[in-house]
Design an enzyme around this catalytic site. Structure first.
Site: not given
Length: 337
Positions: A126, A230
Protein backbone atom coordinates in the site's frame (compact mmCIF):
# COMPACT_ATOMS: atom_id res chain seq x y z
CA UNK A 1 -11.69 11.69 -9.65
CA UNK A 2 -9.59 8.67 -8.68
CA UNK A 3 -10.12 5.14 -9.95
CA UNK A 4 -8.53 1.96 -8.60
CA UNK A 5 -7.94 -0.69 -11.25
CA UNK A 6 -5.67 -3.67 -12.02
CA UNK A 7 -2.19 -2.66 -13.12
CA UNK A 8 -1.28 -2.69 -16.82
CA UNK A 9 2.05 -3.14 -18.58
CA UNK A 10 2.09 0.58 -19.42
CA UNK A 11 2.13 1.44 -15.69
CA UNK A 12 5.74 0.31 -15.13
CA UNK A 13 7.35 3.75 -15.21
CA UNK A 14 5.01 5.42 -12.68
CA UNK A 15 5.09 2.30 -10.48
CA UNK A 16 8.88 2.49 -10.37
CA UNK A 17 8.63 6.14 -9.37
CA UNK A 18 6.25 5.21 -6.54
CA UNK A 19 8.56 2.43 -5.36
CA UNK A 20 11.46 4.87 -5.13
CA UNK A 21 9.38 6.95 -2.71
CA UNK A 22 8.64 4.02 -0.40
CA UNK A 23 12.01 3.94 1.39
CA UNK A 24 13.05 1.04 3.59
CA UNK A 25 10.59 -1.36 5.15
CA UNK A 26 8.18 -1.96 2.24
CA UNK A 27 9.93 -5.08 1.00
CA UNK A 28 7.10 -6.09 -1.33
CA UNK A 29 7.66 -3.09 -3.59
CA UNK A 30 11.40 -2.84 -4.35
CA UNK A 31 12.57 -0.03 -6.63
CA UNK A 32 13.92 -2.52 -9.16
CA UNK A 33 12.70 -2.25 -12.75
CA UNK A 34 13.21 -5.94 -13.52
CA UNK A 35 11.41 -7.14 -10.40
CA UNK A 36 8.52 -4.73 -10.93
CA UNK A 37 8.19 -5.89 -14.53
CA UNK A 38 7.85 -9.46 -13.26
CA UNK A 39 5.28 -8.39 -10.66
CA UNK A 40 3.20 -6.62 -13.29
CA UNK A 41 3.31 -9.67 -15.54
CA UNK A 42 2.34 -12.02 -12.70
CA UNK A 43 -0.51 -9.69 -11.73
CA UNK A 44 -1.89 -9.55 -15.26
CA UNK A 45 -1.73 -13.34 -15.50
CA UNK A 46 -3.41 -13.72 -12.10
CA UNK A 47 -6.35 -11.45 -12.97
CA UNK A 48 -6.87 -13.36 -16.23
CA UNK A 49 -6.64 -16.78 -14.57
CA UNK A 50 -9.60 -18.95 -13.57
CA UNK A 51 -8.93 -19.75 -9.90
CA UNK A 52 -10.60 -22.48 -7.85
CA UNK A 53 -8.31 -22.19 -4.82
CA UNK A 54 -5.52 -19.69 -4.04
CA UNK A 55 -1.92 -20.47 -4.94
CA UNK A 56 0.85 -18.18 -6.17
CA UNK A 57 -1.45 -15.51 -7.63
CA UNK A 58 -0.58 -11.87 -7.12
CA UNK A 59 -2.99 -8.98 -7.67
CA UNK A 60 -1.54 -5.49 -8.07
CA UNK A 61 -3.84 -2.46 -8.22
CA UNK A 62 -3.07 1.17 -9.04
CA UNK A 63 -4.91 4.34 -8.16
CA UNK A 64 -5.16 6.65 -11.16
CA UNK A 65 -6.16 10.28 -11.29
CA UNK A 66 -8.43 10.01 -14.34
CA UNK A 67 -8.36 13.74 -15.04
CA UNK A 68 -4.60 13.81 -15.51
CA UNK A 69 -4.15 10.10 -16.33
CA UNK A 70 -1.54 9.93 -13.56
CA UNK A 71 -0.76 6.96 -11.28
CA UNK A 72 -0.71 8.21 -7.68
CA UNK A 73 -0.85 5.02 -5.61
CA UNK A 74 -0.87 1.24 -5.52
CA UNK A 75 -1.81 -1.72 -3.35
CA UNK A 76 -1.59 -5.48 -3.73
CA UNK A 77 -2.79 -8.88 -2.59
CA UNK A 78 -0.75 -12.07 -2.39
CA UNK A 79 -3.31 -14.86 -2.69
CA UNK A 80 -1.38 -17.35 -0.54
CA UNK A 81 2.03 -16.57 0.95
CA UNK A 82 4.80 -19.13 1.23
CA UNK A 83 4.12 -20.88 -2.06
CA UNK A 84 7.66 -20.41 -3.40
CA UNK A 85 9.66 -19.63 -0.25
CA UNK A 86 8.57 -20.26 3.36
CA UNK A 87 6.97 -17.21 4.97
CA UNK A 88 8.77 -16.65 8.26
CA UNK A 89 7.67 -14.68 11.30
CA UNK A 90 8.63 -14.46 14.93
CA UNK A 91 5.97 -15.55 17.40
CA UNK A 92 6.18 -13.80 20.76
CA UNK A 93 5.43 -16.18 23.62
CA UNK A 94 5.88 -16.27 27.40
CA UNK A 95 7.67 -18.82 29.56
CA UNK A 96 6.94 -18.87 33.29
CA UNK A 97 9.61 -20.22 35.63
CA UNK A 98 9.24 -20.66 39.38
CA UNK A 99 11.46 -21.69 42.28
CA UNK A 100 9.56 -22.30 45.50
CA UNK A 101 12.65 -22.50 47.72
CA UNK A 102 13.82 -19.00 46.75
CA UNK A 103 10.29 -17.70 46.18
CA UNK A 104 11.20 -16.58 42.71
CA UNK A 105 8.58 -16.38 39.99
CA UNK A 106 9.86 -15.15 36.63
CA UNK A 107 8.21 -14.69 33.27
CA UNK A 108 10.47 -14.76 30.23
CA UNK A 109 9.49 -13.62 26.74
CA UNK A 110 10.65 -15.70 23.78
CA UNK A 111 10.69 -15.14 20.04
CA UNK A 112 10.18 -18.39 18.13
CA UNK A 113 10.80 -18.61 14.38
CA UNK A 114 7.61 -19.93 12.74
CA UNK A 115 5.83 -20.09 9.41
CA UNK A 116 2.29 -20.10 10.83
CA UNK A 117 1.05 -17.76 8.11
CA UNK A 118 1.88 -20.23 5.35
CA UNK A 119 -1.00 -20.13 2.86
CA UNK A 120 -2.66 -16.98 4.23
CA UNK A 121 -3.64 -14.07 1.98
CA UNK A 122 -1.40 -11.04 2.48
CA UNK A 123 -2.38 -7.40 2.14
CA UNK A 124 0.74 -5.62 0.92
CA UNK A 125 2.37 -2.79 -1.04
CA UNK A 126 0.00 0.00 0.00
CA UNK A 127 1.60 3.23 -1.16
CA UNK A 128 0.20 6.66 -1.96
CA UNK A 129 2.18 9.56 -3.43
CA UNK A 130 2.59 12.43 -0.92
CA UNK A 131 0.62 14.89 -3.04
CA UNK A 132 -2.30 12.42 -3.26
CA UNK A 133 -2.65 11.92 0.50
CA UNK A 134 -5.77 14.04 0.70
CA UNK A 135 -9.47 13.48 1.37
CA UNK A 136 -10.34 9.75 1.38
CA UNK A 137 -7.77 8.54 -1.15
CA UNK A 138 -5.84 6.37 1.30
CA UNK A 139 -9.00 4.84 2.74
CA UNK A 140 -10.45 4.11 -0.70
CA UNK A 141 -7.19 2.55 -1.92
CA UNK A 142 -6.90 0.22 1.06
CA UNK A 143 -10.58 -0.77 1.11
CA UNK A 144 -10.71 -1.48 -2.63
CA UNK A 145 -8.86 -4.76 -2.08
CA UNK A 146 -11.59 -5.97 0.26
CA UNK A 147 -14.26 -5.29 -2.36
CA UNK A 148 -12.34 -7.41 -4.84
CA UNK A 149 -11.89 -10.16 -2.25
CA UNK A 150 -15.57 -10.09 -1.37
CA UNK A 151 -16.53 -10.44 -5.02
CA UNK A 152 -14.15 -13.34 -5.68
CA UNK A 153 -13.58 -15.24 -2.41
CA UNK A 154 -12.36 -18.45 -4.09
CA UNK A 155 -9.21 -16.58 -5.15
CA UNK A 156 -8.20 -16.06 -1.53
CA UNK A 157 -7.43 -17.93 1.69
CA UNK A 158 -9.66 -18.15 4.74
CA UNK A 159 -7.18 -16.06 6.75
CA UNK A 160 -6.03 -12.54 5.84
CA UNK A 161 -2.88 -10.93 7.25
CA UNK A 162 -0.62 -7.92 6.82
CA UNK A 163 2.90 -7.10 7.95
CA UNK A 164 3.12 -3.58 9.35
CA UNK A 165 6.38 -1.73 8.91
CA UNK A 166 8.40 -1.73 12.12
CA UNK A 167 10.48 1.02 13.67
CA UNK A 168 13.41 2.23 11.58
CA UNK A 169 15.18 5.52 12.28
CA UNK A 170 15.74 8.31 9.74
CA UNK A 171 19.07 6.77 8.72
CA UNK A 172 17.49 3.38 8.02
CA UNK A 173 18.74 1.67 11.17
CA UNK A 174 16.57 -0.87 12.98
CA UNK A 175 17.32 -1.45 16.70
CA UNK A 176 15.89 -4.95 16.43
CA UNK A 177 18.04 -5.80 13.40
CA UNK A 178 21.14 -4.53 15.18
CA UNK A 179 20.37 -6.75 18.17
CA UNK A 180 19.37 -9.93 16.29
CA UNK A 181 19.61 -10.17 12.50
CA UNK A 182 22.96 -8.41 12.18
CA UNK A 183 24.72 -11.16 14.15
CA UNK A 184 23.42 -13.99 11.98
CA UNK A 185 23.41 -12.51 8.49
CA UNK A 186 26.55 -10.40 8.44
CA UNK A 187 24.90 -7.74 6.21
CA UNK A 188 23.23 -4.44 7.01
CA UNK A 189 19.48 -3.94 7.30
CA UNK A 190 18.96 -2.16 3.94
CA UNK A 191 20.74 -5.01 2.13
CA UNK A 192 18.66 -7.70 3.85
CA UNK A 193 15.52 -5.63 3.23
CA UNK A 194 16.35 -5.38 -0.47
CA UNK A 195 17.18 -9.09 -0.90
CA UNK A 196 13.88 -10.06 0.69
CA UNK A 197 12.00 -7.60 -1.51
CA UNK A 198 13.38 -8.99 -4.76
CA UNK A 199 12.53 -12.56 -3.77
CA UNK A 200 15.97 -13.82 -2.77
CA UNK A 201 14.93 -15.40 0.53
CA UNK A 202 17.02 -18.54 0.70
CA UNK A 203 19.48 -16.70 2.96
CA UNK A 204 16.73 -16.43 5.59
CA UNK A 205 16.22 -20.20 5.70
CA UNK A 206 19.98 -20.83 5.70
CA UNK A 207 21.10 -18.28 8.29
CA UNK A 208 18.19 -17.43 10.58
CA UNK A 209 18.60 -18.88 14.10
CA UNK A 210 16.34 -21.88 14.62
CA UNK A 211 16.35 -21.65 18.41
CA UNK A 212 14.20 -19.22 20.44
CA UNK A 213 15.52 -15.72 21.06
CA UNK A 214 15.28 -14.69 24.72
CA UNK A 215 13.83 -11.18 24.60
CA UNK A 216 15.15 -10.35 28.07
CA UNK A 217 18.74 -10.70 26.80
CA UNK A 218 18.27 -8.12 24.05
CA UNK A 219 19.20 -4.45 24.49
CA UNK A 220 16.36 -2.33 25.83
CA UNK A 221 16.18 -0.40 22.55
CA UNK A 222 15.48 -3.64 20.68
CA UNK A 223 12.97 -4.89 23.25
CA UNK A 224 11.07 -1.59 23.06
CA UNK A 225 10.32 -1.86 19.32
CA UNK A 226 9.03 -5.46 19.23
CA UNK A 227 5.49 -5.30 17.90
CA UNK A 228 5.66 -1.52 17.41
CA UNK A 229 4.66 0.07 14.11
CA UNK A 230 6.78 2.72 12.41
CA UNK A 231 5.41 6.22 12.96
CA UNK A 232 4.40 6.43 9.30
CA UNK A 233 2.57 3.08 9.54
CA UNK A 234 0.56 3.58 12.72
CA UNK A 235 -2.40 4.98 10.83
CA UNK A 236 -2.40 1.97 8.50
CA UNK A 237 -2.33 -0.39 11.48
CA UNK A 238 -5.19 1.46 13.19
CA UNK A 239 -7.19 1.37 9.96
CA UNK A 240 -6.77 -2.41 9.60
CA UNK A 241 -7.71 -2.87 13.25
CA UNK A 242 -10.99 -1.10 12.51
CA UNK A 243 -11.52 -3.76 9.85
CA UNK A 244 -11.15 -6.40 12.62
CA UNK A 245 -7.55 -7.42 11.85
CA UNK A 246 -5.71 -7.86 15.14
CA UNK A 247 -2.15 -8.17 16.40
CA UNK A 248 -1.72 -11.62 17.99
CA UNK A 249 1.99 -11.64 18.84
CA UNK A 250 3.55 -12.29 15.43
CA UNK A 251 6.26 -9.88 14.26
CA UNK A 252 8.48 -9.38 11.23
CA UNK A 253 11.83 -11.19 11.48
CA UNK A 254 13.83 -8.14 10.33
CA UNK A 255 12.41 -5.06 12.09
CA UNK A 256 9.95 -6.73 14.55
CA UNK A 257 7.03 -4.78 13.11
CA UNK A 258 3.61 -6.21 14.07
CA UNK A 259 1.58 -8.61 11.92
CA UNK A 260 -2.21 -8.27 12.02
CA UNK A 261 -4.69 -10.92 10.94
CA UNK A 262 -8.34 -11.96 10.75
CA UNK A 263 -10.52 -14.66 9.20
CA UNK A 264 -11.68 -13.30 5.85
CA UNK A 265 -15.34 -13.68 6.85
CA UNK A 266 -14.74 -11.37 9.84
CA UNK A 267 -13.24 -8.49 7.85
CA UNK A 268 -15.66 -5.62 8.18
CA UNK A 269 -15.51 -4.35 4.60
CA UNK A 270 -16.03 -7.85 3.23
CA UNK A 271 -19.01 -8.49 5.51
CA UNK A 272 -20.68 -5.14 4.88
CA UNK A 273 -20.42 -4.75 1.10
CA UNK A 274 -23.57 -5.15 -0.98
CA UNK A 275 -24.42 -5.97 -4.57
CA UNK A 276 -26.93 -3.47 -5.99
CA UNK A 277 -28.37 -2.42 -9.34
CA UNK A 278 -27.97 1.06 -10.83
CA UNK A 279 -31.47 2.39 -11.59
CA UNK A 280 -30.87 6.14 -11.88
CA UNK A 281 -28.18 8.54 -13.01
CA UNK A 282 -28.37 11.83 -11.12
CA UNK A 283 -26.39 14.04 -8.70
CA UNK A 284 -26.40 12.57 -5.21
CA UNK A 285 -28.34 14.12 -2.34
CA UNK A 286 -26.39 12.07 0.22
CA UNK A 287 -23.52 13.29 2.38
CA UNK A 288 -22.35 9.73 3.03
CA UNK A 289 -19.21 8.44 1.30
CA UNK A 290 -19.38 5.14 -0.58
CA UNK A 291 -16.89 2.99 -2.39
CA UNK A 292 -18.33 1.52 -5.59
CA UNK A 293 -16.81 -1.33 -7.62
CA UNK A 294 -17.71 -2.99 -10.87
CA UNK A 295 -18.63 -6.67 -10.87
CA UNK A 296 -17.71 -7.52 -14.47
CA UNK A 297 -14.47 -8.89 -15.89
CA UNK A 298 -12.69 -5.53 -15.62
CA UNK A 299 -12.53 -4.51 -11.95
CA UNK A 300 -12.74 -0.78 -11.38
CA UNK A 301 -13.38 0.96 -8.08
CA UNK A 302 -14.01 4.58 -7.12
CA UNK A 303 -15.40 6.57 -4.24
CA UNK A 304 -18.03 9.27 -3.98
CA UNK A 305 -21.55 10.17 -2.93
CA UNK A 306 -24.42 7.98 -4.12
CA UNK A 307 -28.08 7.47 -3.21
CA UNK A 308 -28.84 4.00 -1.85
CA UNK A 309 -32.45 2.81 -1.83
CA UNK A 310 -34.06 0.20 0.47
CA UNK A 311 -34.92 -2.14 -2.43
CA UNK A 312 -31.28 -2.88 -3.26
CA UNK A 313 -30.89 -0.26 -5.98
CA UNK A 314 -28.79 2.91 -6.25
CA UNK A 315 -28.51 6.18 -8.13
CA UNK A 316 -25.02 7.21 -9.26
CA UNK A 317 -23.85 10.63 -10.45
CA UNK A 318 -22.65 10.81 -14.04
CA UNK A 319 -18.97 11.37 -13.18
CA UNK A 320 -18.85 8.20 -11.09
CA UNK A 321 -20.69 6.26 -13.79
CA UNK A 322 -18.17 7.44 -16.38
CA UNK A 323 -15.16 6.68 -14.18
CA UNK A 324 -16.36 3.14 -13.49
CA UNK A 325 -17.37 2.62 -17.13
CA UNK A 326 -20.79 1.27 -16.13
CA UNK A 327 -24.34 2.16 -17.15
CA UNK A 328 -27.88 2.18 -15.87
CA UNK A 329 -29.02 -1.39 -15.18
CA UNK A 330 -25.55 -2.69 -14.29
CA UNK A 331 -24.80 -4.48 -11.01
CA UNK A 332 -22.11 -2.94 -8.78
CA UNK A 333 -20.72 -3.60 -5.31
CA UNK A 334 -21.01 -0.79 -2.78
CA UNK A 335 -19.51 -0.19 0.65
CA UNK A 336 -20.48 2.66 2.94
CA UNK A 337 -17.29 4.23 4.30
Amino acid sequence: MMVIRPIAASDLKPLLALAKQSGLGITTLPADKGILTEKIQLSMESFAKQVVSPANEYYLFVMEDVRYQKIVGCCALKAAVGQVWPFYSYKLSRLSQKNQELHIDKEIQLLNLVNDYQGATELCSLLLAPDARVKNNGKYLSLSRFLFMGQQPTRFADNVMAEIRGYVDDEGHSPFWRAVGKHFFGIDFPRADHLSGIGKKQFIADLMPQYPVYVNLLPEAAQAVIGQAHAQSRAAKAFLEKQNLQYTGYVDIFDAGPCVEAPMEKVRAIKNQKCVRIVEVKPSQSLQHYLVATTGEQFRCAGGHIDEYPDGTVALPQDLLTTLQVDKGDIVTILQV
